[in-house]
Design a protein around this motif. Sequence first.
Motif, short mmCIF file in Angstrom:
data_model
loop_
_atom_site.label_atom_id
_atom_site.label_comp_id
_atom_site.label_asym_id
_atom_site.label_seq_id
_atom_site.Cartn_x
_atom_site.Cartn_y
_atom_site.Cartn_z
N SER A 73 -2.98 -4.83 1.38
CA SER A 73 -1.62 -4.45 1.73
C SER A 73 -1.41 -4.54 3.24
O SER A 73 -0.36 -4.98 3.69
N TRP A 77 5.17 -3.70 2.25
CA TRP A 77 4.18 -2.74 1.75
C TRP A 77 4.55 -2.28 0.33
O TRP A 77 3.70 -2.06 -0.50
N THR A 109 -2.37 -5.64 -4.20
CA THR A 109 -1.92 -4.73 -3.16
C THR A 109 -1.79 -3.31 -3.72
O THR A 109 -1.97 -3.09 -4.92
#
Lengths: 336, 280
Positions: free
Chosen positions: B77, B211, B228
């Motif tokens: 991430s 994110w 992620t």
Amino acid sequence: MGRADRAARPRNKETSMETAKLDPAASPGAAKSASESSAGRRRRTRPFPVQRVVPYGYLSPTLILIFVLMIIPIAMVVSYSFKDNVIVEQNPVFAGLANYTTVLTDPDFLAALKNTFVFITVSTVAHLGLGLAFATMLNTPLLGGVTKAIFRIVYILPWLFTVAVIAVIWRLMLDPSGVVNYILTTIGVMREQVSWLSEPNTALWALTFINIWAGFPFFMISILAGLQGISPILYEAASVDGASTFRQFRNVTIPQLKPVLLSMAVLDLIWTSQQFALIWMTTGGGPLNATEMLSTYTYKQAFSSYEFATASAAAVIVLLLTMVLAFFYVRLQKER
Amino acid sequence: MLTRKRRRLGAKIAVLAGLCVGAAFAGLPVVWMLSTSFKTNGEVFQVPPRLITENFSFDAYAAILGDGTQLRFFINSYIVALSVTVLTLFVAILAAYGFSRYNFPLKRSVNAVIVTVQAVPPITLVIPYFGLVVALGLYNTYPGLILTHMVFTLPYAIIMMTAYFNTLPRELDESVKVDGASSWTALWRILVPISVPGLVAVGVYTFMISWNEYLFALTLTRTDDMRTVPIGIQLLMGQHSYEWNQMMAMSILGSIPVLVLFLLFQRRFIGGLTSGAVKA
């Protein structure tokens, strides 16, 4: 180079106005004067040849990215939607409108359309209602700055978490033996535990509630910015005329906020209709299609059933529906 | 006079009460997440529920942080979100400079495209992206994710940066150009350094979007070492048969970067956000 720049200098003032007119983020005052100077522009714009290429140089990375990431993919998905067995087969056959007929006659798709409609309208109304209510309270002169700052941070919390986290939090809280059921049964609102997310008649409402929780802070902050932009003189004038707080709210605040509220509403309809992760991670579209949305329907067609052709048709329909909303959004922006 | 004061006090109490109800609505789920992360899994659904458990422990955090697979989600991430932020800022600075300081044919159309791009549903793009990313050999790679995330970070970044550059007087960059410097120099030496507040707001927002992105991260990666954080949280839901305390710990750890960025840049960020979002 220096000479060319100097020659271009008088133009630059208009450049800024032109940008202001195109770019709704600039001040409305600048936008007004743009039309006045456009006549002057035509006379003076015969720029130096090199100078003419320069702006495209600065924009070229953006243009390339938009072309590769937007124009080509949209062309691809449209062409997919008219073929059969795309991605899966090497040489897909042309299928005409067959994929569209398949999608539009699929009861699951129609259910998804209906659910999406309920989900986005209820969410939008609640987002704006809660946003307006809390923004008004946060805007009051009755409380101190620190108190308001603390509340503002607490209020914005839900919006800061990623959808995956929001899904997990609410799955925990809405679990049959979770804290929501405990509180509701203890205070006597309900007699027995409800599994909110896995019962067909509650799932859509539970999901909408989660979406309302996750999204209202953004609208509150935006409305708060709108409230702070209203001139205090208007309120002074209203109170001199003897208008009550409620009348002031109805006759000053609401009309002044109307453009912001309308834009936010359209924006919210667009965003909420695109919500995928929250649904995918809480209910997955179930139980019994109760929370199937256009996004989850399309995703399942593509990546669960590997029906990329019908998925593409559904994706194009979603795109067209969104573009209708986007059209209204752009028009609202222009009016302001 | 007295009644007026009393009425004012009444209004104040009413507003405070309303705000507290709202704070409970917004904040309690977050508090509950925090509280659950410190419980043992056996206590998660204890009756009656307790906000602070007797067996307060960091075991759930230790389990996440001691697990190589989970840590990898965080590293991924960071790699993706930071790359997206740097690249988006670079491309957006160039584009915003073009929009803010030049006039050119097609400006109107290009701007219209950039505004429209924001409304294109991700679900529409994910199908062709899948085909495109596989064809380009970018499936299950960082570049695949970074490139596709940029389609949603870039338009907003350009609009915000253009608005920011428009607020800076033209004389700033024009003056060095009169002295013979190129527009490129004027941009990077003069305009960019004084735009740091604007760049921070755009950067924070870009980082947040990347994110938190879920759909492309889910579709365009396959193996655990490329996943992620949002996907990691979902995987935890399946793998560990509902270890709620660990899922909450992972959720909190996964939210920390965004929370920290937000708290640090709160003022700038909210200002930039509303000026862009309400009007963009």
